[in-house]
Design a protein around this motif. Sequence first.
Motif, PDB file in Angstrom:
ATOM      1  N   GLU A 195      47.027 -84.287 -31.682  1.00 44.45           N
ATOM      2  CA  GLU A 195      47.728 -83.459 -32.909  1.00 44.45           C
ATOM      3  C   GLU A 195      48.581 -82.475 -32.085  1.00 44.45           C
ATOM      4  N   ILE A 196      49.744 -82.547 -32.041  1.00 45.09           N
ATOM      5  CA  ILE A 196      50.416 -81.594 -31.293  1.00 45.09           C
ATOM      6  C   ILE A 196      50.272 -80.273 -31.727  1.00 45.09           C
ATOM      7  N   ALA A 197      50.063 -79.962 -33.002  1.00 41.80           N
ATOM      8  CA  ALA A 197      49.815 -78.734 -33.405  1.00 41.80           C
ATOM      9  C   ALA A 197      48.774 -77.857 -32.709  1.00 41.80           C
ATOM     10  N   GLN A 198      47.572 -78.818 -31.943  1.00 41.64           N
ATOM     11  CA  GLN A 198      46.640 -78.000 -31.259  1.00 41.64           C
ATOM     12  C   GLN A 198      47.299 -77.348 -29.962  1.00 41.64           C
ATOM     13  N   ALA A 199      48.388 -77.629 -29.459  1.00 40.66           N
ATOM     14  CA  ALA A 199      48.744 -76.877 -28.290  1.00 40.66           C
ATOM     15  C   ALA A 199      50.256 -76.367 -28.601  1.00 40.66           C
ATOM     16  N   SER A 200      51.133 -76.887 -29.513  1.00 39.58           N
ATOM     17  CA  SER A 200      52.458 -76.623 -29.680  1.00 39.58           C
ATOM     18  C   SER A 200      52.549 -75.825 -31.036  1.00 39.58           C
ATOM     19  N   GLY A 201      51.549 -75.663 -31.805  1.00 38.43           N
ATOM     20  CA  GLY A 201      51.735 -75.522 -33.329  1.00 38.43           C
ATOM     21  C   GLY A 201      52.329 -73.976 -33.540  1.00 38.43           C
ATOM     22  N   LEU A 202      52.724 -74.017 -34.610  1.00 37.83           N
ATOM     23  CA  LEU A 202      53.439 -72.666 -35.113  1.00 37.83           C
ATOM     24  C   LEU A 202      52.318 -71.683 -35.610  1.00 37.83           C
ATOM     25  N   THR A 203      51.271 -72.297 -36.120  1.00 36.76           N
ATOM     26  CA  THR A 203      49.961 -71.206 -36.280  1.00 36.76           C
ATOM     27  C   THR A 203      49.652 -70.767 -35.232  1.00 36.76           C
ATOM     28  N   LEU A 204      49.919 -70.916 -33.983  1.00 39.53           N
ATOM     29  CA  LEU A 204      49.561 -70.362 -32.818  1.00 39.53           C
ATOM     30  C   LEU A 204      50.014 -68.988 -32.488  1.00 39.53           C
ATOM     31  N   LEU A 205      51.326 -68.689 -33.110  1.00 49.25           N
ATOM     32  CA  LEU A 205      51.901 -67.698 -32.920  1.00 49.25           C
ATOM     33  C   LEU A 205      51.775 -66.660 -34.083  1.00 49.25           C
ATOM     34  N   ARG A 234      44.877 -89.797 -17.885  1.00 50.76           N
ATOM     35  CA  ARG A 234      43.900 -89.720 -16.812  1.00 50.76           C
ATOM     36  C   ARG A 234      42.793 -90.126 -17.040  1.00 50.76           C
ATOM     37  N   ARG A 235      42.303 -90.146 -18.376  1.00 58.33           N
ATOM     38  CA  ARG A 235      41.089 -90.670 -18.539  1.00 58.33           C
ATOM     39  C   ARG A 235      40.855 -92.160 -18.933  1.00 58.33           C
ATOM     40  N   GLY A 236      41.994 -92.744 -18.692  1.00 58.25           N
ATOM     41  CA  GLY A 236      41.926 -94.184 -18.955  1.00 58.25           C
ATOM     42  C   GLY A 236      42.424 -94.580 -20.135  1.00 58.25           C
ATOM     43  N   CYS A 237      42.991 -93.888 -21.215  1.00 60.16           N
ATOM     44  CA  CYS A 237      43.735 -94.101 -22.283  1.00 60.16           C
ATOM     45  C   CYS A 237      44.994 -95.013 -22.345  1.00 60.16           C
ATOM     46  N   ARG A 238      44.931 -96.176 -23.122  1.00 64.09           N
ATOM     47  CA  ARG A 238      46.089 -96.878 -22.977  1.00 64.09           C
ATOM     48  C   ARG A 238      46.895 -97.168 -24.376  1.00 64.09           C
ATOM     49  N   GLU A 239      46.375 -96.604 -25.239  1.00 62.11           N
ATOM     50  CA  GLU A 239      47.135 -96.605 -26.768  1.00 62.11           C
ATOM     51  C   GLU A 239      46.970 -95.094 -27.194  1.00 62.11           C
ATOM     52  N   ILE A 240      47.947 -94.529 -27.374  1.00 62.74           N
ATOM     53  CA  ILE A 240      47.737 -92.968 -27.850  1.00 62.74           C
ATOM     54  C   ILE A 240      48.589 -92.868 -28.861  1.00 62.74           C
ATOM     55  N   ILE A 241      47.860 -92.308 -29.963  1.00 64.75           N
ATOM     56  CA  ILE A 241      48.529 -92.078 -31.290  1.00 64.75           C
ATOM     57  C   ILE A 241      48.783 -90.448 -31.490  1.00 64.75           C
ATOM     58  N   VAL A 242      50.074 -90.169 -31.555  1.00 63.27           N
ATOM     59  CA  VAL A 242      50.276 -88.393 -31.591  1.00 63.27           C
ATOM     60  C   VAL A 242      50.987 -88.026 -32.921  1.00 63.27           C
ATOM     61  N   GLY A 243      50.001 -87.492 -33.463  1.00 63.28           N
ATOM     62  CA  GLY A 243      50.626 -86.567 -34.748  1.00 63.28           C
ATOM     63  C   GLY A 243      51.404 -85.506 -34.714  1.00 63.28           C
ATOM     64  N   LEU A 244      52.716 -85.777 -35.232  1.00 68.35           N
ATOM     65  CA  LEU A 244      53.944 -84.873 -35.034  1.00 68.35           C
ATOM     66  C   LEU A 244      53.913 -83.792 -36.421  1.00 68.35           C
ATOM     67  N   GLY A 245      53.711 -82.601 -36.045  1.00 69.34           N
ATOM     68  CA  GLY A 245      53.881 -81.875 -37.449  1.00 69.34           C
ATOM     69  C   GLY A 245      53.285 -80.625 -37.164  1.00 69.34           C
ATOM     70  N   GLY A 246      54.150 -79.740 -37.735  1.00 71.11           N
ATOM     71  CA  GLY A 246      53.514 -78.145 -37.602  1.00 71.11           C
ATOM     72  C   GLY A 246      53.722 -77.317 -36.237  1.00 71.11           C
ATOM     73  N   SER A 247      54.975 -78.146 -35.714  1.00 69.18           N
ATOM     74  CA  SER A 247      55.309 -77.591 -34.243  1.00 69.18           C
ATOM     75  C   SER A 247      55.863 -76.160 -34.318  1.00 69.18           C
TER      76      SER A 247
END
Length: 373
Positions: A87-97, A121-134
């Motif tokens: 969830e990109i809002a975890q690191a780049s979210g608007l609510t963090l500011l 790096r942990r070996g994940c080969r399928e990555i699903i990214v929720g884009l929202g709240g950036s």
Amino acid sequence: MNIIIAIDSLKGCLSSVQANQSAADGIKSVLPDAQVIQIPVSDGGEGWLSAYHAAIGGELVTLPVRDPMMRWIQAQYLIKGSTAVIEIAQASGLTLLTPEERNPMVATSYGTGQLVADAVRRGCREIIVGLGGSATSDCGKGMLRALIDTFTQQGCWDDITQLQEVHFTIATDVVNPLCGAEGAAHVFAPQKGATPEMVKELDEIASRFAALSARHFGFDRQNEPGAGAAGGLGYAFLQYMNASCRSGIELLLEAVGFDTLLNDASLVITGEGSADRQTLMGKLPYGILQNAKSHQVPVALVAGRIADRQILLDAGFTYVLCINPSGLPLEEAIKPAVAQANINACVRDLCRDVLSCRTSGDLPDIVCTAQES
């Protein structure tokens, strides 16, 4: 009766889990024998991670990353087998500011890149990214820089080999392109703190970046649906990582086996903070509706504010209900305790109506307590 509850978060007020529980309590007070299934939901923004965790389980990984202002914070993502959910809002979210800190000329998606790098790096080969709240409008350049910093020794993007076997899926209901009047800067940057002058500059920067990227790769994905999501993060995933783009709610409903749950359902209750004709433009309740209609299950839409009610009814919602009494001030309505009580009361009234209709043998009436403002 089997009733499914899948209400989106009421932003700044209640999480999806809290809204669902309030509705469930309302159901049980009228229909104590009803089988109630609560599904935490998100279309890819805030709450995406917790909703997916509830759907598929897995391990939540916590790590230090940079926030939009490059300060260190703790963020999480999910791992299940070789799949990661971010969830990109975890690191780049608007609510963090704070409101005063919002500045898309400065805000960076670097922390999102750190989450992606850790999953790889942990070996994940399928990555699903929720884009929202950036909070960002950097076209994903911060994320790309974090990946370069992680996987190369003062190299460049073309030196990265670790992503070659990784498949990315971006989850978003945003169909906007990267640039132009309907692009990331013009449509979304003002809510992130951009002035009209900033919007113009951000759009020009995005256009130049897309032109350089197209020349480098020999193809251009800036106009594909989703490119304008999350301040252009969608574009970076599409252009640089060959990502697939899917509706966030469709992905989540697949993960919870929603179609199977609908086979035995008598009613679905969904909702959001504010419902109007834009709800029918791919927003979460509309995705719920489309799935339920295919199984001929009636859907109740509840919201804190409702406009365009006839359009919503014509689209197929069986019930359209405003949770707030007429005249309730907004500052009072958004208090969590008030919103929970109002959802509870609204759903109690709905269940009484459904029970009355079932007892009399009538088809459910169309119930509209919505206000056109």
